[in-house]
Design an enzyme around this catalytic site. Structure first.
Site, PDB file in Angstrom:
ATOM      1  CE  LYS A  80      -3.965   2.090   2.458  1.00 48.82           C
ATOM      2  NZ  LYS A  80      -4.751   2.147   3.645  1.00 48.82           N
ATOM      3  CB  SER A 155      -7.894   4.263   2.590  1.00 55.37           C
ATOM      4  OG  SER A 155      -6.991   3.617   3.748  1.00 55.37           O
ATOM      5  CB  SER A 179      -8.425   1.529   5.644  1.00 63.20           C
ATOM      6  OG  SER A 179      -8.824   2.671   5.604  1.00 63.20           O
TER       7      SER A 179
END
Lengths: 508, 109
Positions: A80, A155, A179
């Site tokens: 990420k 997210s 997330s």
């Protein structure tokens, strides 16, 4: 082997160990898959083809020499874009950090490299991890592999989408209010938020430091456990890192036995407000656990009613403080105000923060600035901290009655792009079931419970455990997964559309 | 837990456009006039929702700032590897003589 990218990380690891496959072949296969489908999915912000292949060659060389390697050595992974990586940009989905190449690796990234996992690239996310859809990324949306017009969650929508579209067997995530878990739920994948302090936060771009926790994303419970084990462990560089052994999550996933376990259904996180198809799959999953020998009890957590409100005060407050570091002086974007000949540092700072931050980030910084301002501090931030205590107390009471708690991960399946962008509260309400775990610091897992009848999209099943009992998530998750796989006759993701044809019909 | 609720605090005064402009200046964000207009409405909606924390039974409840008790962590005062000046300055918008170069920090008068 016909399609390497369909194999689990555990199977890839076995094939690498036996010499049936090389890391170079495995890594190349995933890069080829990205080439074929990521035009449509847009899960990566950066693809690190050359460095991934060279890491793969190095591992193959070491294996050929007979070196003893980590079980996952040679299995590629996506990271990420919130985690710092030397030699690769780290943007956090923001224009503020466009093109920034950090001078150090996050501890999680160092651990991946030390274990020999080639890093395929950096995955898309809502800007500074603020959002539930990737629609707040400064670099465009990531599409849900099940339906390209829908959100992949957020997210960490890039990480959920890479594993669900077979571009990587594993990915890292961070979970501040859901997330990791909500993206897993809406893409039919698996994700775990470990106990707060279980995984180092060193080198993670901070959102809300008392809530942020990094964790694993994958397609199976066992793969998630294998990655959890690599990521977790004490780190002297993070003062909130837990100095205790990592719970044996891999053994727990192997055990997969819930006989005699007490499963608590959280009354406040079911029923009203939950999409019927999501609720139906959840109820069936609970029944599977009963059939496997678990005992089901209903528990009540009355303070959860206030969790969303407390979270959306605590998070912006901490974020407004953390994001003060983006001052245009040492790194990140610097622009001057229009029409000012020799602007001051303060004017440059304000102009840069206007240009570098997106709407949602500005909204939360200003909300946090307000909640922390004198005169309102007690009413807002102070009250929220007291609610946080009530929520932790509710969990403590519930874990007196049950070994794990369960709920649907998100109230709905994936929504369409644009559906909630004009209504911040509607977007925030999607986090209702995931937020309490972050406030209390306890671990949580989401795994697929099936497809909702009304739209044919994946629904998520959430498991929560007491702090430092992360292993229980894996025992229960693996037991449920076994039964569901038997019922489905194969992985749920086998039913997702073939994206190589989707891309052709989409056009370029 | 009893059904008794903490007495309700009065609803906070609505945020005016000037209030939001002031908050933006505290947060060092230059907002365009149209951004200010939009934020006034959005923040009012969000604040209305989060003010719900004041309705919770929080009287005499100890605030919780962190999931676990924080302990101070120290390390031996020993030199360890760190960034070189070049690495530390690599992301700087402007650097000069191994230093971050910044705009003027004093007002003109």
């Amino acid at each position: 082997m016909s399609d390497i990218t369909r194999l689990s990380a555990a199977d890839l690891a076995s094939s690498l160990a036996s010499g049936e496959l090389t890391s170079l072949e495995v890594t190349q296969a995933h890069l080829d898959r990205t080439e074929a489908v990521d035009g449509a999915v847009h899960a990566y912000l950066h693809v690190a083809g050359e460095s991934a292949l060279s890491a793969a060659r190095e591992i193959d060389g070491r294996r050929a020499k007979g070196e003893s390697l980590h079980r996952l050595a040679g299995v590629p992974i996506a990271v990420k874009d919130v985690m710092t990586t030397t030699g690769m940009p780290t943007t956090c989905g923001s224009k503020m950090l466009q093109g920034w190449v950090p001078p150090y690796d996050a501890t999680v990234v160092s651990r991946l490299k030390a274990a020999g996992l080639p890093i395929l690239g950096k995955t898309n996310m809502d800007e500074f991890a603020m959002g539930s859809s990737t629609e707040h990324s400064a670099y465009g949306n990531t599409a849900n592999p099940w339906d390209l017009d829908r959100i992949p969650g957020g997210s960490g929508g890039g990480s959920s989408a890479v594993v669900a579209s077979f571009q990587a067997p594993l990915a890292t995530g961070t979970d501040t209010g859901g997330s990791i878990r909500q993206p897993a739920a809406v893409t039919g994948s698996v994700g775990v938020k470990p106990t707060y302090g279980g995984v180092s936060r060193y080198g993670l771009v901070a959102l809300a430091s008392s809530l942020d926790q990094a964790g694993p994303c994958a397609r199976t419970v066992m793969d998630t456990a294998l990655l959890h084990e690599v990521m977790a462990g004490h780190d002297p560089m993070d003062s909130t890192s837990i100095d205790a052994p990592v719970p044996d999550v891999v053994a727990a996933a192997e055990r997969a036995d819930v006989a005699g376990m007490r499963i608590g259904v959280v009354r406040e996180l079911t029923g009203e407000g939950f999409q019927p198809g999501v609720q139906t799959r959840f109820d069936e999953a609970v029944q599977h656990l009963v059939d496997a020998g678990a005992e089901v009890v209903e528990v009540s957590c009355p303070s959860f009613e206030y969790a969303l409100a407390a979270y959306y005060l605590i998070l912006p407050s901490e974020a407004s403080s953390n994001l003060a570091r983006f001052d245009a002086m040492r790194y990140g974007l610097r622009v001057g105000p229009d029409g000012v000949a020799a602007p001051s540092a303060e004017q440059v700072m304000a102009a840069s923060r206007d240009a570098g931050f997106g709407d949602e980030v500005k909204r939360r910084i200003i909300l946090g600035t307000y909640a922390l301002s004198s005169g309102y501090y007690d009413a807002y931030y102070g009250s929220a901290q007291k609610v946080r205590r009530l929520i932790a107390d509710d969990f403590a009471a519930a874990f007196g009655q049950a070994d794990v708690l369960v709920s649907p991960t998100a109230p709905t399946t994936a929504f369409r792009f644009g559906e909630k962008t004009d209504d911040p509260m509607a977007m925030y309400r999607g986090d209702i079931a995931t937020i309490p775990a972050n406030l209390a610091g306890i671990p949580g897992m989401s795994l697929p419970s099936g497809l909702a009848d009304e739209d044919g999209l994946p629904a998520g099943f959430q498991i929560l455990a007491p702090a430092m009992a992360d292993d229980r998530l894996y025992t229960v998750g693996a037991a449920l997964e076994q039964r569901l796989l038997e019922k489905w006759g194969g992985p749920l993701l086998d039913r997702a559309p073939d994206l190589t044809t989707a891309r052709q019909t989409e056009g370029a | 837990m009893g059904p008794r609720r903490a007495h309700r605090l009065a609803r906070m005064p609505d945020l005016s456009r000037d209030d939001v402009a002031h908050l933006a200046s505290l947060a060092r964000i230059d907002l365009e006039p149209q951004e200010l207009d939009r934020l006034v409405g959005e923040l009012d909606q969000v604040l209305g929702a989060v003010a719900q924390v004041q309705e919770a039974p929080i009287e005499d409840v100890e605030p919780m700032s962190h999931p676990m008790p924080l302990v101070n962590v120290t390390r031996p005062d020993e030199v360890r590897p760190s960034l070189t000046p070049e690495q530390a300055l690599a992301g700087a918008p402007l650097a000069e003589e191994q230093r971050f170069s910044v705009p003027r920090i004093l007002d003109e008068e």
